[in-house]
Design an enzyme around this catalytic site. Structure first.
Site, PDB file in Angstrom:
ATOM      1  CE  LYS A 261      -8.179  55.713 -80.781  1.00 57.92           C
ATOM      2  NZ  LYS A 261      -7.327  55.377 -79.622  1.00 57.92           N
ATOM      3  CG  ASP A 266      -2.331  56.911 -81.527  1.00 58.68           C
ATOM      4  OD1 ASP A 266      -1.799  58.040 -81.437  1.00 58.68           O
ATOM      5  OD2 ASP A 266      -2.744  56.270 -80.546  1.00 58.68           O
ATOM      6  CE  LYS A 273       0.320  54.885 -79.965  1.00 61.24           C
ATOM      7  NZ  LYS A 273      -0.173  54.809 -78.592  1.00 61.24           N
ATOM      8  CG  ASP A 285      -5.682  53.987 -82.461  1.00 60.75           C
ATOM      9  OD1 ASP A 285      -6.271  53.178 -81.718  1.00 60.75           O
ATOM     10  OD2 ASP A 285      -5.241  55.083 -82.062  1.00 60.75           O
ATOM     11  CG  ASP A 344      -0.148  57.824 -77.298  1.00 64.20           C
ATOM     12  OD1 ASP A 344      -0.854  57.671 -78.315  1.00 64.20           O
ATOM     13  OD2 ASP A 344       0.601  56.945 -76.841  1.00 64.20           O
ATOM     14  CD  GLU A 346      -5.174  58.755 -80.128  1.00 62.61           C
ATOM     15  OE1 GLU A 346      -4.313  58.832 -79.234  1.00 62.61           O
ATOM     16  OE2 GLU A 346      -5.595  57.673 -80.574  1.00 62.61           O
ATOM     17  NE  ARG A 348      -8.306  58.941 -72.739  1.00 64.92           N
ATOM     18  CZ  ARG A 348      -7.727  58.375 -71.684  1.00 64.92           C
ATOM     19  NH1 ARG A 348      -7.879  58.886 -70.485  1.00 64.92           N
ATOM     20  NH2 ARG A 348      -6.992  57.283 -71.817  1.00 64.92           N
TER      21      ARG A 348
HETATM   22  N1  BES Z   1      -4.402  53.760 -79.556  1.00 69.90           N
HETATM   23  C1  BES Z   1      -3.873  53.773 -78.243  1.00 69.90           C
HETATM   24  C2  BES Z   1      -4.295  52.544 -77.442  1.00 69.90           C
HETATM   25  C3  BES Z   1      -3.756  51.230 -77.932  1.00 69.90           C
HETATM   26  C4  BES Z   1      -2.575  50.729 -77.433  1.00 69.90           C
HETATM   27  C5  BES Z   1      -4.475  50.492 -78.848  1.00 69.90           C
HETATM   28  C6  BES Z   1      -2.112  49.502 -77.893  1.00 69.90           C
HETATM   29  C7  BES Z   1      -4.013  49.283 -79.305  1.00 69.90           C
HETATM   30  C8  BES Z   1      -2.845  48.777 -78.825  1.00 69.90           C
HETATM   31  C9  BES Z   1      -4.359  55.001 -77.470  1.00 69.90           C
HETATM   32  O1  BES Z   1      -4.570  56.132 -78.241  1.00 69.90           O
HETATM   33  C10 BES Z   1      -3.287  55.350 -76.478  1.00 69.90           C
HETATM   34  O2  BES Z   1      -2.223  55.652 -76.887  1.00 69.90           O
HETATM   35  N2  BES Z   1      -3.646  55.280 -75.207  1.00 69.90           N
HETATM   36  C11 BES Z   1      -2.732  55.553 -74.150  1.00 69.90           C
HETATM   37  C12 BES Z   1      -3.435  56.415 -73.128  1.00 69.90           C
HETATM   38  C13 BES Z   1      -2.524  57.007 -72.085  1.00 69.90           C
HETATM   39  C14 BES Z   1      -1.585  58.000 -72.718  1.00 69.90           C
HETATM   40  C15 BES Z   1      -3.376  57.679 -71.023  1.00 69.90           C
HETATM   41  C16 BES Z   1      -2.302  54.235 -73.526  1.00 69.90           C
HETATM   42  O3  BES Z   1      -3.117  53.330 -73.394  1.00 69.90           O
HETATM   43  O4  BES Z   1      -1.121  54.100 -73.219  1.00 69.90           O
HETATM   44 ZN    ZN Z   2      -5.145  55.730 -80.234  1.00 71.78          ZN
HETATM   45 ZN    ZN Z   3      -2.854  57.299 -78.644  1.00 71.93          ZN
END
Ligand code: BES
Ligand code: ZN
Ligand code: ZN
Length: 496
Positions: A261, A266, A273, A285, A344, A346, A348
């Site tokens: 990734k 992000d 966010k 990220d 958010d 993104e 996957r």
């Molecule tokens: N990049 C984030 C995950 C992340 C969070 C990495 C904190 C490092 C530290 C990812 O893209 C994300 O935002 N995931 C969401 C998914 C949800 C919206 C289903 C998450 O984990 O909240």
């Molecule tokens: Zn992310």
């Molecule tokens: Zn994200």
């Protein structure tokens, strides 16, 4: 940005006394008494030269015996450059303790132009761990203009040049990954990161192919995310490593394909966010892509008899007029359709294209993805262990063992089939947020989503959201990017 170097040195008093500092170690024996470690003859010579009793010095400080405890003793002797001795605790002398000790010495001289002679290690694995952690502990990254960044030089007393050289390769590669993660997103857009891959390919001798613009027509997930920042837009980078002189029998080699990734920033996109502070760490990220890029640099130097391809899925997840919308339906590489729920999630979406591409085009024996994918992985395991998903229990055991040994620790998590219905969508093959059914297992359901794109391949997913970044300077890790995954994946590939 870490220019700290480790070199071998002869195990002699002459070599020690030419350094500014000497690092020696101590531990506790079976009788709970403190003892000096390292070559006893040399330790005696050092004591004689500087007229000190090192064990007395250690006990004076009433140490706890924990690994990485460090005491600094001022010394002087005629004709010697040395003005201090570091006495570092080796704890139970496990590899993990040795890493703590090495990192403590490294941290002590971080940013200083100082030559440190050390004689702390015994055994190949111990020497390797010590050299890597010396370098990692001294890692520094910043863009301050007010002073030159200086770097220590570590002289490690050993005649095992090969182990030392391998450790330096690993340490430098981890630093490369860290540098990429630390670089802020106003510099590190997808085109810049692709260019870094091209440069590193030239330097270390592996092939690099970059796709952009119209060439990404089939990569629906990468485009949907990356076109939120159309200048320069997303990039797909394919790195290919083949051992030297192996072009003829390529098919006899096992093929490892890795997908990383690479979200250069992000914001969350339209599903912005919140709270906004959580965005600040999001230049990291792309740590999965950085880890596999740096790992290929290491592999190209270590030359294992394996074929390795690494796919970097590079995009920015921005908030703009060209951002994707919650409710969009996108078509991934290979034709699977997905209903976008929360923009958010993104990571996957870009990984799905990479995994499907690998399955369709590269015939991998092993398919591995690595991604800062979910906050839920951090909630579940904290910052020391990455969440590992695979249906291959034997492979999981092996990676767990390599993780413990190398320091990049992973925990085998379950792919819970009872949660499959979370992926259902009324209008597409899947919904990508996997929140139908409200199972509250965000890291697990994200893994179940990715699994839809791996075909029948032997697959491992590493969710490194917790481990890729450290909030504080601690042990081998600096505040910021840790380079997690470089050691785990390099050591695993070397073991195939
Ligand atoms: N990049 C984030 C995950 C992340 C969070 C990495 C904190 C490092 C530290 C990812 O893209 C994300 O935002 N995931 C969401 C998914 C949800 C919206 C289903 C998450 O984990 O909240
Ligand atoms: Zn992310
Ligand atoms: Zn994200």
């Amino acid at each position: 940005m870490n220019d700290a170097i480790a070199q071998s040195a002869p195990l002699t008093i002459e070599s020690a006394m030419r350094s500014h500092a000497i690092a020696l170690s101590f531990s506790k024996n079976d009788k709970d008494e403190f003892v000096m470690e390292g070559p006893s003859e040399l330790v005696s010579k050092i004591e004689k030269l500087f007229e000190v009793n090192l064990l007395d010095e250690v006990t004076f400080f009433s140490p706890t015996g924990k690994a990485g405890e460090l005491f600094e003793i001022p010394v002087s002797a005629t004709d010697s450059e040395t003005d201090r001795i570091f006495l570092v605790g080796l704890g139970d002398k496990s590899l993990s303790s040795i890493r703590h000790a090495g990192a403590a010495v490294g941290r002590k001289v971080r940013g200083k132009s100082i030559q440190v002679f050390s004689a702390c290690n015994d055994g190949v694995d111990e020497l390797h761990a010590f050299v890597v952690s010396l370098t990692l502990g001294s890692y520094l990254w910043n863009q301050k203009t007010d002073k030159d960044v200086k770097s220590p030089l570590f002289l490690v007393a050993t005649n095992d040049q090969e182990t030392l050289d391998d450790a330096v390769v690993i340490a430098k590669s981890i630093c490369t990954a860290r540098d990429l993660v630390h670089t802020p997103a106003n510099i590190k857009n997808p085109a810049w990161l692709a260019d870094q891959a091209v440069q590193l390919g030239k330097e270390f001798g592996f092939d690099v192919k970059v796709l952009a613009g119209k060439e990404l027509a089939q990569f629906g997930g990468l485009r949907a995310v990356g076109n939120s920042s159309p200048k320069p837009g997303p990039r797909f980078v394919e790195l290919s490593y083949l051992p030297r002189n192996s072009k003829k029998n390529v098919n006899a080699l096992e093929h490892v394909v890795l997908v990383g990734k690479g979200i250069t920033f992000d914001t969350g996109g339209v599903s912005l966010k919140r709270p906004y502070d959580t965005m600040i760490a999001m230049k990291s990220d792309m740590a999965g892509a950085a880890a596999i890029l740096a790992m290929v640099c290491a592999i190209a130097q270590l030359q294992p008899k394996v074929r390795v391809s690494a796919l970097l899925m590079l995009a920015e997840n921005a908030l703009s007029g060209t951002s994707q919308r919650p409710s969009d339906v996108i078509t991934h590489f290979g034709g699977t359709t997905v209903e976008v729920i929360n923009t958010d999630a993104e990571g996957r979406l870009v990984l799905a294209d990479g995994l499907a591409y690998a399955d369709a085009n590269l015939d991998p024996d092993y398919l591995v993805d690595i991604a800062t994918l979910t906050g839920a992985a951090t909630l579940g395991l904290g910052r020391q262990y990455a969440a590992m998903y695979t249906r291959d229990n034997k492979l999981a055991k092996k990676l767990e063992a390599i993780g413990e040994e190398s320091g990049d620790k992973v925990w085998h998590m379950p792919l819970i089939d009872d949660y499959q219905d979370s992926l259902e969508s009324d209008i597409a093959d899947f919904n990508h947020t996997a929140d139908k059914g409200k199972y509250s297992a965000g890291s697990v359901t994200a893994a179940l989503f990715l699994e839809k794109f791996v075909g029948e391949r032997r697959w491992v997913h590493l969710d490194i959201a917790g481990t890729a970044r450290s909030e504080v300077d601690a042990g081998e890790n600096p505040k910021g990017g840790t380079g997690f995954g470089v050691r785990l994946l390099t050591d695993w590939i070397m073991s195939l």
